[in-house]
Design a protein around this motif. Structure first.
Motif, short mmCIF file in Angstrom:
data_model
loop_
_atom_site.label_atom_id
_atom_site.label_comp_id
_atom_site.label_asym_id
_atom_site.label_seq_id
_atom_site.Cartn_x
_atom_site.Cartn_y
_atom_site.Cartn_z
N LEU A 663 -0.07 -9.48 -10.09
CA LEU A 663 -0.13 -9.48 -8.78
C LEU A 663 1.06 -8.38 -7.94
O LEU A 663 2.15 -8.71 -8.29
N HIS A 664 0.45 -7.25 -7.49
CA HIS A 664 1.54 -6.43 -6.66
C HIS A 664 2.50 -5.94 -7.84
O HIS A 664 3.75 -5.89 -7.60
N ARG A 665 1.73 -5.55 -9.11
CA ARG A 665 2.47 -5.26 -10.12
C ARG A 665 3.52 -3.91 -9.71
O ARG A 665 4.66 -3.41 -10.43
N HIS A 666 2.76 -2.81 -9.03
CA HIS A 666 3.28 -1.70 -8.59
C HIS A 666 3.41 -1.48 -7.27
O HIS A 666 2.58 -2.06 -6.49
N SER A 667 4.58 -0.75 -6.74
CA SER A 667 4.70 -0.73 -5.25
C SER A 667 3.57 0.15 -4.56
O SER A 667 3.25 1.19 -5.22
N ARG A 668 3.08 -0.23 -3.69
CA ARG A 668 1.86 0.42 -2.99
C ARG A 668 2.18 0.30 -1.43
O ARG A 668 2.93 -0.87 -1.01
N ASP A 669 1.29 1.05 -0.61
CA ASP A 669 1.38 0.69 0.77
C ASP A 669 0.37 -0.20 1.14
O ASP A 669 -0.49 -0.42 0.14
N ALA A 671 -2.78 0.42 2.05
CA ALA A 671 -3.91 1.13 2.07
C ALA A 671 -4.18 1.21 0.30
O ALA A 671 -5.32 1.48 0.03
N GLY A 672 -3.22 0.74 -0.49
CA GLY A 672 -3.11 1.15 -1.86
C GLY A 672 -2.63 2.24 -2.63
O GLY A 672 -2.61 2.63 -3.77
N ASN A 673 -1.83 2.97 -1.73
CA ASN A 673 -1.23 4.36 -2.43
C ASN A 673 -0.06 3.95 -2.96
O ASN A 673 0.57 3.11 -2.70
N ARG A 674 0.16 4.46 -4.21
CA ARG A 674 1.32 4.28 -5.06
C ARG A 674 2.66 4.68 -4.06
O ARG A 674 2.66 5.64 -3.32
N LEU A 675 3.63 3.88 -4.37
CA LEU A 675 5.08 4.19 -3.64
C LEU A 675 6.15 4.34 -4.72
O LEU A 675 6.26 3.48 -5.56
N GLU A 676 6.98 5.02 -4.41
CA GLU A 676 8.43 4.84 -5.12
C GLU A 676 9.22 4.18 -4.51
O GLU A 676 10.43 3.70 -5.14
N THR A 677 8.88 3.75 -3.33
CA THR A 677 10.09 2.70 -2.50
C THR A 677 9.31 1.17 -2.83
O THR A 677 8.46 1.19 -3.48
N ASN A 678 9.95 0.28 -1.91
CA ASN A 678 9.43 -1.12 -1.98
C ASN A 678 8.06 -1.21 -1.38
O ASN A 678 7.50 -0.45 -0.58
N ASP A 679 7.53 -2.31 -1.95
CA ASP A 679 5.92 -2.49 -1.59
C ASP A 679 5.66 -2.89 -0.21
O ASP A 679 6.72 -3.49 0.44
N GLU A 680 4.81 -2.29 0.67
CA GLU A 680 4.65 -2.42 1.74
C GLU A 680 3.48 -3.44 2.34
O GLU A 680 2.91 -3.80 3.48
N ARG A 681 2.94 -4.02 1.04
CA ARG A 681 1.86 -5.13 1.31
C ARG A 681 2.18 -6.47 1.73
O ARG A 681 3.59 -6.74 1.39
N ARG A 682 1.61 -7.28 2.51
CA ARG A 682 1.97 -8.57 2.58
C ARG A 682 2.71 -9.25 1.19
O ARG A 682 2.10 -9.12 0.18
N GLY A 683 3.63 -10.00 1.46
CA GLY A 683 4.06 -10.66 0.24
C GLY A 683 3.11 -11.43 -1.02
O GLY A 683 2.30 -11.96 -0.15
N PRO A 684 3.41 -10.97 -1.95
CA PRO A 684 2.27 -11.58 -2.95
C PRO A 684 2.40 -13.04 -2.83
O PRO A 684 3.28 -13.75 -2.86
N THR A 685 1.05 -13.72 -3.10
CA THR A 685 0.85 -15.02 -3.09
C THR A 685 -0.11 -15.07 -4.29
O THR A 685 -1.27 -14.75 -4.34
N LEU A 686 0.31 -16.25 -5.21
CA LEU A 686 -0.60 -16.68 -6.39
C LEU A 686 -1.20 -17.73 -5.70
O LEU A 686 -0.64 -19.00 -5.61
#
Length: 906
Positions: A663-669, A671-686
């Motif tokens: 869940l949110h294994r790789h940083s993305r914006d 829209a789902g694009n890969r980022l080298e910075t911090n993840d921009e999606r809503r915080g992950p929830t299992l």
């Protein structure tokens, strides 16, 4: 002509060539062919010879000498009239069959019988077999010779014993004399260099017993290669043994080993560091692997770190360094499942050649039938050849077994320079499977890397610890990888390795820290707390849901929003039910993907590829938007998948941590694009689907809500502890709370907190765990006994599957078939590819296989024709999915399933 030239050793079935009778290869020449292969395999320059010789305290030249001599006698049992009556080559001068003697014992057993009932007694005071006349051959010396010969006689893949019969029931006096004369002639030819002082030492004899497993594996390999008819043409004319040995057998053996790659010497490439090799800045764990001082002795590394910390690259780094130091000559990666094996194979395929320098051509094999199989390597290992005469009494010729073995990629993977496959292939080295000794020698000179070791149940853990002990004893090294290892399991692994080093475990050296790297060698046990990159520190919020409809609605909403989602279900049936319901709810049912274990291999690979395409590291917004994966446990380990939304059925805490790692294994914006910075999606929830939490659950707490989950994870007390600690903590925080989460469920202290209503299931499963461990101890081989039948407590049984995994019921391999147009031939279900039969198979539990329709009597002849052409299929269940009577159906999207209209789901 010497009497031993009157016996055939290999023969083709009558009528295969022009002329009368069966073409044959005289027994003395076949014996020398096999001995020549062993002589070359055990060249003093070969590291495995050097290692074994060191363990025995003798020179490599001495070991080569006595092993070669024993191999020359590997087919001594063929000197019996019982065996000679199996074929009639029709050559003048050969012994004929004896009407009163039937072939009722295998020739390997007859060899041991000849030794114990005849040849052993003729050795007398030691004036034979080039034994020094001034030295007596004592009791321990005879036992040592029997260990050597036992390894050679067991060249058909399992140890033999003579029993209490008389040799006269199987051989005439002339046969016994011919066998004795041949042994004298071979001794005169080879002049075995007996280490006399060691041979008469009791402790040395015991050490040779332990080494006999390795010698037995080499004997199997030598017999197979020495049976290659292209390399060793049949010869039916007598010839001086010395001239044949030096002029034909040795040169042919060297040429064959060179052709097949067994003689190639790989040159390791220098290790220059993690960053120069991989092209990225190393993680703390990878830096540790790069810089830790390596010992000269066999060493074990246990790497515990969070998902995404680069454990695989750290293991590769250790592999490269050990290869560079010539402490290992190859690598085997053992994974928990075929799916994870496929994923690891793809990762290794891109880097393994860079471990070696110059013109080195290392081979890579995937250890199960799959299209990624390295075909060039498969072509170099013993091409299919004409079969020898069938021997009878359940015994196949060497050429037949050789063809079957090397046609199976799983079996030859441990002989490759780099192998990737399931951990089962390694565990089988310590179980009484036929040819297990080949797996043992294949592992001997390699670094064993086992991923996801926490996935082992108590049965597998018992076998794995036995493998680790044996691997340390034979000079290997190992790396074990995990993100969620209970302390007790780590203690067991460390103790097992130290047993192999004949040391004692220091329990105080283990550490509660996480991440942690543990290094075990003859120098002791050292634990190293390792730092963590900020980018892999994770907090996954936990949301408890107790309604399947809410789970379905959440996934459908995610799909409508253009997110990608996953629901991990605990049973195949629940997964199929969920995908069928979702098809009615999501905007685009074509964007649903189902992944479980009941797909044939070809479809599993296609689904894996699709999952990686839509949810993998390289996936982009257009790949991910609106896609939903419903899967079983096959996705929780090693597959590099990244989801925006995830739901999981309740499972033990270690598995939920693994699932949350996707869940949110790789940083993305957003829209789902890969980022080298911090993840921009809503915080992950299992989101965890589980029954409502209560401090006083009853015995039906899980079973009434998720009956499938209750059947799979039967320690309901641990499920309750898992839910309790997650609700208490509110999140999965890694690595800070990793040890807290694991020990809150699996420690002895946690057991005391299990409510009374669930304690019965806990006690039941604890009993089952002890039973699993006991079964593992019973099934595993006792290597200290040597290569003898008594090493297997339950016996060496023909064609019986002593499993590497325990379950309530056995598993059955099902081969899907279809009829050709005129219904005259059975074809594999998969229509394209080079390994169509392997790709057309799946494995299911026995009770489900029993629901398949009986094989039609009208097609029985076609089945027999198929089994004759492909013997391995005889041990699988044939299924015609197109049959109208079938209760179960098969499709590329659902796998093996029961259609809704057939009533209640299976």
């Amino acid at each position: 002509m010497e009497s031993y030239f009157k016996y055939w050793g290999k023969a083709k079935p009558s009528g295969t060539d022009d002329g009368v009778g069966a073409p044959c290869h005289l027994l003395p020449f076949h014996s020398l062919d096999v001995a020549a292969v062993g002589y070359c395999l055990f060249s003093p320059e070969v590291s495995r010879n050097q290692s074994l010789a060191r363990s025995l305290g003798i020179s490599p030249q001495q070991l080569q000498s006595i092993f070669t001599f024993s191999l020359a006698l590997h087919d001594l049992g063929k000197f019996t009239r019982a065996f000679q009556g199996l074929a009639s080559p029709g050559l003048k001068g050969l012994v004929g069959p004896e009407a009163t003697i039937e072939y009722t014992k295998r020739h390997d057993t007859l060899g041991m019988l000849l030794w114990t009932r005849g040849v052993s007694e003729k050795l007398g005071d030691g004036h034979s077999w080039h034994w020094p006349a001034s030295q007596a051959l004592g009791r321990h010396g005879r036992r040592a010779i029997e260990s050597l010969l036992g390894a050679a006689f067991g060249h058909h893949g399992k140890p033999v014993e003579s029993g209490s019969e008389s040799i006269d029931d199987h051989a005439l006096e002339d046969d016994q004399e011919a066998a004795w004369e041949f042994s004298l002639a071979v001794a005169e030819l080879m002049k075995p260099d007996w280490p006399v002082e060691q041979f008469n030492d009791r402790e040395w004899s015991c050490q040779l017993k332990r080494m006999s497993w390795h010698l037995a594996g080499q004997a199997v390999l030598a017999d197979w290669l020495g049976s290659n008819q292209d390399a060793f043409p049949y010869q039916s004319d007598a010839e001086n043994l010395d001239e044949y040995w030096h002029g034909k057998a040795i040169p042919r053996a060297r040429a064959l080993l060179q052709q097949l790659g067994f003689a190639h010497a790989l040159t390791p490439a220098p290790f220059e560091g993690v960053e120069p090799f991989f092209g990225f800045e190393p993680t703390p764990l990878q830096l540790w692997a790069q810089d830790i001082p390596l010992e000269a002795s066999p060493q074990l590394f246990i790497l515990e770190d969070v998902t995404g910390a680069g454990k695989t690259e750290a293991a590769m780094t250790l592999a490269h360094r050990l290869l560079e130091r010539h402490q290992v000559e190859g690598v085997y990666f053992g994974l928990p499942t075929m799916a994870t094996s496929n994923a690891m194979y793809s990762r290794i395929a891109g880097v393994y050649r860079r471990w070696f320098a110059g013109e080195s051509q290392p081979n890579l094999v995937l250890a199960h039938g799959a299209r990624q199989l390295n075909d060039p390597f498969g072509a170099t290992i013993i091409p299919s050849q004409a079969l020898d005469n069938t021997y009878g009494v359940g015994e196949s010729s060497a050429s037949a077994i050789c063809n079957e073995w090397f046609a199976d990629s799983r079996k030859k993977a441990l002989l490759a320079d780099v192998g990737v496959g399931t951990i089962d292939q390694v565990l089988m080295a310590l179980l009484p499977f036929r040819h297990q000794s080949l797996r043992l020698i294949g592992l001997a000179n390699k670094l064993l890397i086992v991923d996801e070791i926490h996935a082992c149940d108590d049965y597998m853990l018992t076998l794995l610890t036995a493998v680790l002990t044996a691997h340390a004893q034979q000079g290997g090294s190992a790396v074990l990888l995990t993100a969620t290892l209970p302390l007790d399991m780590r203690h067991q692994l460390v103790r097992a390795w130290q047993r192999g080093l004949q040391g004692e475990s220091d329990a105080s050296s283990t550490d509660y820290a996480f991440p942690l790297a543990t290094h075990v060698s003859e120098a002791g046990v050292a634990a190293y707390p390792v730092g963590t990159r900020k980018s892999v520190e994770r907090e996954v919020r936990v949301d408890h849901i107790n309604d399947e409809e809410a789970a379905l609605a959440s996934l459908a909403a995610a799909a409508r929003e253009g997110l990608c989602a996953c629901w991990v279900r605990n049973t195949v049936d629940d997964a199929i039910a969920a995908i069928e319901r979702l098809a009615e709810l999501v905007p685009d049912p074509e964007k649903l993907l189902l992944f479980h274990s009941r797909f044939v291999m070809a479809d599993r690979q296609a689904i894996e590829a699709a999952a990686l395409s839509h949810f993998g590291k390289a996936s982009g917004p257009e790949d991910r938007a609106g896609w939903v994966l419903v899967a079983t446990q096959v996705v929780e380990q090693s597959l590099d998948l990244d989801f925006d939304v995830m739901i999981s059925d309740l499972a033990p805490i270690d598995l939920l941590i693994q699932r949350a790692g996707r869940l949110h294994r790789h940083s993305r914006d957003v829209a789902g694009n890969r980022l080298e910075t911090n993840d921009e999606r809503r915080g992950p929830t299992l989101q965890i689907l589980a029954p409502p939490y209560t401090e006083t659950p009853g015995s039906q707490w899980v079973r009434s809500f998720l009956p499938g989950t209750a059947a799979v994870y039967r320690n309901h007390g641990q499920l309750w502890l898992t839910l309790k600690v997650l609700l208490t903590q509110g999140a999965i925080r890694m690595p800070q709370e990793a040890r807290l989460l694991i020990e809150s469920v699996f420690s002895d202290e946690a057991e005391a907190a299990i409510p009374e209503g669930l304690f019965g299931s806990h006690l039941e499963q604890e009993g089952a765990r002890r039973g699993q461990a006991a079964m593992g101890h019973f099934n595993k081989l006792n290597l200290d006994k040597g290569y003898v039948p008594a090493s297997a407590a339950g016996g060496w049984l023909e064609d019986v599957d002593i499993g590497t995994r325990l379950s309530d019921e056995p598993s059955v391999t099902v081969t899907l078939v279809r009829l050709n147009e005129d219904r005259s031939e059975l074809l594999p279900w998969v229509t394209t590819g080079q390994h169509r039969w392997e790709l057309s198979q799946l494995t299911v539990r026995q009770s489900l296989a029993n629901r398949l329709p009986a094989w039609p009597a009208a097609l029985e002849v076609l089945a027999e024709q198929l089994f004759a052409a492909r013997k391995a299929l005889k041990y699988s269940r044939l299924w015609l999915p197109e049959s109208e009577e079938a209760e179960l159906r098969y499709s590329q999207t659902l796998g093996m399933h029961k259609p809704r209209e057939c009533g209640e789901r299976n």
